[in-house]
Design an enzyme around this catalytic site. Sequence first.
Site, PDB file in Angstrom:
ATOM      1  N   LYS A 132     -28.032  -6.072  -6.228  1.00 10.98           N
ATOM      2  CA  LYS A 132     -26.904  -6.559  -5.439  1.00 10.98           C
ATOM      3  C   LYS A 132     -26.306  -7.735  -6.177  1.00 10.98           C
ATOM      4  O   LYS A 132     -27.016  -8.653  -6.598  1.00 10.98           O
ATOM      5  CB  LYS A 132     -27.419  -7.007  -4.049  1.00 10.98           C
TER       6      LYS A 132
ATOM      7  N   GLN B 156     -28.757 -14.274  -9.777  1.00  4.68           N
ATOM      8  CA  GLN B 156     -28.644 -13.491  -8.550  1.00  4.68           C
ATOM      9  C   GLN B 156     -30.020 -13.049  -8.022  1.00  4.68           C
ATOM     10  O   GLN B 156     -30.214 -12.940  -6.810  1.00  4.68           O
ATOM     11  CB  GLN B 156     -27.761 -12.268  -8.832  1.00  4.68           C
TER      12      GLN B 156
ATOM     13  N   LYS C 121     -31.371 -16.053  -6.069  1.00  2.00           N
ATOM     14  CA  LYS C 121     -30.487 -16.313  -4.934  1.00  2.00           C
ATOM     15  C   LYS C 121     -30.729 -15.281  -3.838  1.00  2.00           C
ATOM     16  O   LYS C 121     -30.899 -15.614  -2.662  1.00  2.00           O
ATOM     17  CB  LYS C 121     -29.026 -16.223  -5.417  1.00  2.00           C
TER      18      LYS C 121
ATOM     19  N   LYS D  24     -25.373  -7.779 -11.513  1.00  2.00           N
ATOM     20  CA  LYS D  24     -24.028  -8.364 -11.661  1.00  2.00           C
ATOM     21  C   LYS D  24     -23.244  -7.471 -12.606  1.00  2.00           C
ATOM     22  O   LYS D  24     -23.833  -6.746 -13.401  1.00  2.00           O
ATOM     23  CB  LYS D  24     -24.125  -9.775 -12.257  1.00  2.00           C
TER      24      LYS D  24
ATOM     25  N   GLY E 296     -17.438  -8.535  -4.749  1.00  2.00           N
ATOM     26  CA  GLY E 296     -16.430  -9.268  -5.527  1.00  2.00           C
ATOM     27  C   GLY E 296     -17.005 -10.493  -6.212  1.00  2.00           C
ATOM     28  O   GLY E 296     -18.152 -10.873  -5.996  1.00  2.00           O
ATOM     29  N   ASP E 297     -16.207 -11.085  -7.068  1.00  3.90           N
ATOM     30  CA  ASP E 297     -16.504 -12.371  -7.715  1.00  3.90           C
ATOM     31  C   ASP E 297     -15.150 -12.824  -8.264  1.00  3.90           C
ATOM     32  O   ASP E 297     -14.101 -12.375  -7.760  1.00  3.90           O
ATOM     33  CB  ASP E 297     -17.561 -12.193  -8.827  1.00  3.90           C
TER      34      ASP E 297
ATOM     35  N   THR F 183     -18.993 -17.472   1.399  1.00  6.04           N
ATOM     36  CA  THR F 183     -19.542 -18.292   0.305  1.00  6.04           C
ATOM     37  C   THR F 183     -19.109 -19.745   0.475  1.00  6.04           C
ATOM     38  O   THR F 183     -19.936 -20.667   0.384  1.00  6.04           O
ATOM     39  CB  THR F 183     -19.082 -17.745  -1.060  1.00  6.04           C
TER      40      THR F 183
ATOM     41  N   ASN G  26     -11.193 -17.726  -3.572  1.00  8.20           N
ATOM     42  CA  ASN G  26     -11.888 -17.403  -2.320  1.00  8.20           C
ATOM     43  C   ASN G  26     -12.878 -18.491  -1.907  1.00  8.20           C
ATOM     44  O   ASN G  26     -12.861 -18.955  -0.762  1.00  8.20           O
ATOM     45  CB  ASN G  26     -12.605 -16.054  -2.497  1.00  8.20           C
TER      46      ASN G  26
ATOM     47  N   SER H 255     -22.880 -10.243   2.585  1.00 10.42           N
ATOM     48  CA  SER H 255     -22.783  -8.887   2.042  1.00 10.42           C
ATOM     49  C   SER H 255     -23.945  -8.041   2.551  1.00 10.42           C
ATOM     50  O   SER H 255     -23.773  -6.865   2.897  1.00 10.42           O
ATOM     51  CB  SER H 255     -22.813  -8.909   0.510  1.00 10.42           C
TER      52      SER H 255
HETATM   53  P1  NDP Z   1     -11.557 -16.376  -7.395  1.00  4.35           P
HETATM   54  O1  NDP Z   1     -11.123 -15.464  -8.464  1.00  4.35           O
HETATM   55  O2  NDP Z   1     -11.141 -16.118  -5.981  1.00  4.35           O
HETATM   56  O3  NDP Z   1     -11.131 -17.873  -7.733  1.00  4.35           O
HETATM   57  C1  NDP Z   1     -11.575 -18.507  -8.891  1.00  4.35           C
HETATM   58  C2  NDP Z   1     -10.860 -19.824  -8.985  1.00  4.35           C
HETATM   59  O4  NDP Z   1     -11.441 -20.598 -10.023  1.00  4.35           O
HETATM   60  C3  NDP Z   1      -9.386 -19.654  -9.338  1.00  4.35           C
HETATM   61  O5  NDP Z   1      -8.662 -20.694  -8.759  1.00  4.35           O
HETATM   62  C4  NDP Z   1      -9.411 -19.765 -10.853  1.00  4.35           C
HETATM   63  O6  NDP Z   1      -8.182 -20.211 -11.402  1.00  4.35           O
HETATM   64  C5  NDP Z   1     -10.465 -20.813 -11.047  1.00  4.35           C
HETATM   65  N1  NDP Z   1     -11.060 -20.629 -12.368  1.00  4.35           N
HETATM   66  C6  NDP Z   1     -11.735 -19.553 -12.813  1.00  4.35           C
HETATM   67  N2  NDP Z   1     -12.095 -19.714 -14.081  1.00  4.35           N
HETATM   68  C7  NDP Z   1     -11.627 -20.913 -14.417  1.00  4.35           C
HETATM   69  C8  NDP Z   1     -11.687 -21.654 -15.600  1.00  4.35           C
HETATM   70  N3  NDP Z   1     -12.295 -21.169 -16.706  1.00  4.35           N
HETATM   71  N4  NDP Z   1     -11.114 -22.880 -15.617  1.00  4.35           N
HETATM   72  C9  NDP Z   1     -10.517 -23.363 -14.500  1.00  4.35           C
HETATM   73  N5  NDP Z   1     -10.419 -22.702 -13.355  1.00  4.35           N
HETATM   74  C10 NDP Z   1     -10.978 -21.493 -13.324  1.00  4.35           C
HETATM   75  O7  NDP Z   1     -13.161 -16.425  -7.495  1.00  4.35           O
HETATM   76  P2  NDP Z   1     -14.211 -16.910  -6.411  1.00  4.35           P
HETATM   77  O8  NDP Z   1     -13.642 -18.008  -5.612  1.00  4.35           O
HETATM   78  O9  NDP Z   1     -14.729 -15.703  -5.739  1.00  4.35           O
HETATM   79  O10 NDP Z   1     -15.384 -17.448  -7.337  1.00  4.35           O
HETATM   80  C11 NDP Z   1     -15.504 -18.815  -7.726  1.00  4.35           C
HETATM   81  C12 NDP Z   1     -16.927 -19.104  -8.144  1.00  4.35           C
HETATM   82  O11 NDP Z   1     -17.824 -18.847  -7.056  1.00  4.35           O
HETATM   83  C13 NDP Z   1     -17.468 -18.289  -9.314  1.00  4.35           C
HETATM   84  O12 NDP Z   1     -18.373 -19.065 -10.062  1.00  4.35           O
HETATM   85  C14 NDP Z   1     -18.246 -17.170  -8.618  1.00  4.35           C
HETATM   86  O13 NDP Z   1     -19.238 -16.613  -9.461  1.00  4.35           O
HETATM   87  C15 NDP Z   1     -18.854 -17.969  -7.479  1.00  4.35           C
HETATM   88  N6  NDP Z   1     -19.316 -17.165  -6.354  1.00  4.35           N
HETATM   89  C16 NDP Z   1     -18.447 -16.360  -5.659  1.00  4.35           C
HETATM   90  C17 NDP Z   1     -18.887 -15.640  -4.584  1.00  4.35           C
HETATM   91  C18 NDP Z   1     -17.961 -14.850  -3.731  1.00  4.35           C
HETATM   92  O14 NDP Z   1     -18.393 -14.395  -2.661  1.00  4.35           O
HETATM   93  N7  NDP Z   1     -16.690 -14.678  -4.093  1.00  4.35           N
HETATM   94  C19 NDP Z   1     -20.314 -15.638  -4.199  1.00  4.35           C
HETATM   95  C20 NDP Z   1     -21.123 -16.591  -4.914  1.00  4.35           C
HETATM   96  C21 NDP Z   1     -20.619 -17.299  -5.975  1.00  4.35           C
HETATM   97  P3  NDP Z   1      -7.232 -19.175 -12.170  1.00  4.35           P
HETATM   98  O15 NDP Z   1      -6.694 -18.269 -11.096  1.00  4.35           O
HETATM   99  O16 NDP Z   1      -6.219 -20.033 -12.810  1.00  4.35           O
HETATM  100  O17 NDP Z   1      -8.102 -18.440 -13.155  1.00  4.35           O
END
Ligand code: NDP
Length: 445
Positions: free
Chosen positions: A90, A111, A114, A126, A165-166, A210, A241, A377
């Site tokens: 997962k 993961q 976690k 992943k 998603g991620d 999250t 997100n 999830s």
């Molecule tokens: P999204 O794609 O919804 O959002 C990611 C955000 O982070 C965007 O604003 C993006 O900006 C920014 N970002 C990504 N890469 C970079 C970078 N290299 N430098 C600066 N800004 C960056 O992703 P999530 O919110 O889902 O995920 C965010 C984090 O949370 C990740 O580390 C993910 O692995 C972790 N996570 C997510 C989960 C989930 O349920 N969604 C669960 C557990 C962990 P831009 O659009 O400009 O790229």
Amino acid sequence: MQDVVEKVYEQVVARNRGEVEFHQAVHEVLDSLGPVIAKHPHYAEGALLERIVEPERQIMFRVPWVDDAGQVHVNRGFRIEFNSALGPYKGGLRFHPSVNAGIIKFLGFEQIFKNALTAQGIGGGKGGSDFDPHGRSDAEVMRFCQSFMTELSRHIGPSTDVPAGDIGVGGREIGYMFGQYKRLRNSYDAGVLTGKGLAWGGSLVRTEATGYGAVLFAQSMLATRGESLEGKKVIVSGGGNVAIYAIEKAQQLGAIPITFSDSSGYVVDEAGVDLELLKQIKEVERGRVADYVERRPGARLVTGGSVWDVPGDVALPCATQNELDGDAANTLLRGGCGVVSEGANMPSTPEAVEAFQKAGILFGPGKAANAGGVATSALEMEQNAGRTRWDFATAEAKLTGIMADIHDSCVAAAEEYGRPGDYVLGANAAGFTRVADVMIAHGIV
Ligand code: NDP
């Protein structure tokens, strides 16, 4: 690091050359295991450590797709099925140009522990692709997702491997991938993906989970010191997100989030983030953080430097790995930050973690603090299996309970192994022992 774990780490580096994020994630976990192995030496027997750092299966594949102008592109797809001791693999799918085998491997490794912390019977995996959805039309994203799923569908299933998603993968992408999976299999296996739409098997609270979870974890950490989030200034990075729903929960608990960011810069809104506006721009219009400043008097956009330059009481890194380094950590500490709860995966570098721990502030590592997403999830899988659907309050109450249990498991493990208040050790030790015990029960596999 103890000799026995040091040897395992050296092997990982030698075998996985250049995969620096994977090395970093393995180092962090192994480094915590010294006191665990000292107390329970059997965990170092039967090559258990060597097995736990080796994925059960790694899949890498070509993803060809055609853009709106008729041009053919070739991306690379990945799925790492890391550990199935506790249940089906997962973990999310990430679509971002920086994706490579090492990044997916670090995420898959994190993961495992976690998912173990959630106590919901889910293994670790992943996946993703170096595809960049930014600026692509819906039709292009759909064609990419269909091509990606055409190969991925051979490897996943409700009892085998359940992606979600991620970064770069939200409801739209999950929808296109689910549609293609259903077409290929001629089977409505709702439980094969999570993060689905509410009308076709999704769970209430999955979208929020999250971000909500990371804030609930911060609140639990604060409670150990008799404090709360009420009135605290919160510095948030990311604008996706996780960041959006961390801001929402922080506001609900009386805190004042004043920042968010994306890869083009960060926004400071001293009056407190206007969440409805942020959602409109990011979720509806798929816009950039700069659009917020144009519509919000008093907010400012900063395109150089780092969001961690902004002083605040609580920091919630919610963007990506290694976004908060040692210098940024020291700047945050000078600005009065006393709590860090990681919404993203491994956002703090080892130097930053060391600085936080040295300063004695509350530091919640991602594998515990952001587990609310995968936990919900698993709740979605549970509802799919029972062909039922819970209301928002029921699902949120379950999430809140799971986050509290994760927090308490970390606290208990940190105490058991002689480092009270060390959530890094607590999360790693509690997650590891749950997986290790089951791996031992299953024999050498
Ligand atoms: P999204 O794609 O919804 O959002 C990611 C955000 O982070 C965007 O604003 C993006 O900006 C920014 N970002 C990504 N890469 C970079 C970078 N290299 N430098 C600066 N800004 C960056 O992703 P999530 O919110 O889902 O995920 C965010 C984090 O949370 C990740 O580390 C993910 O692995 C972790 N996570 C997510 C989960 C989930 O349920 N969604 C669960 C557990 C962990 P831009 O659009 O400009 O790229």
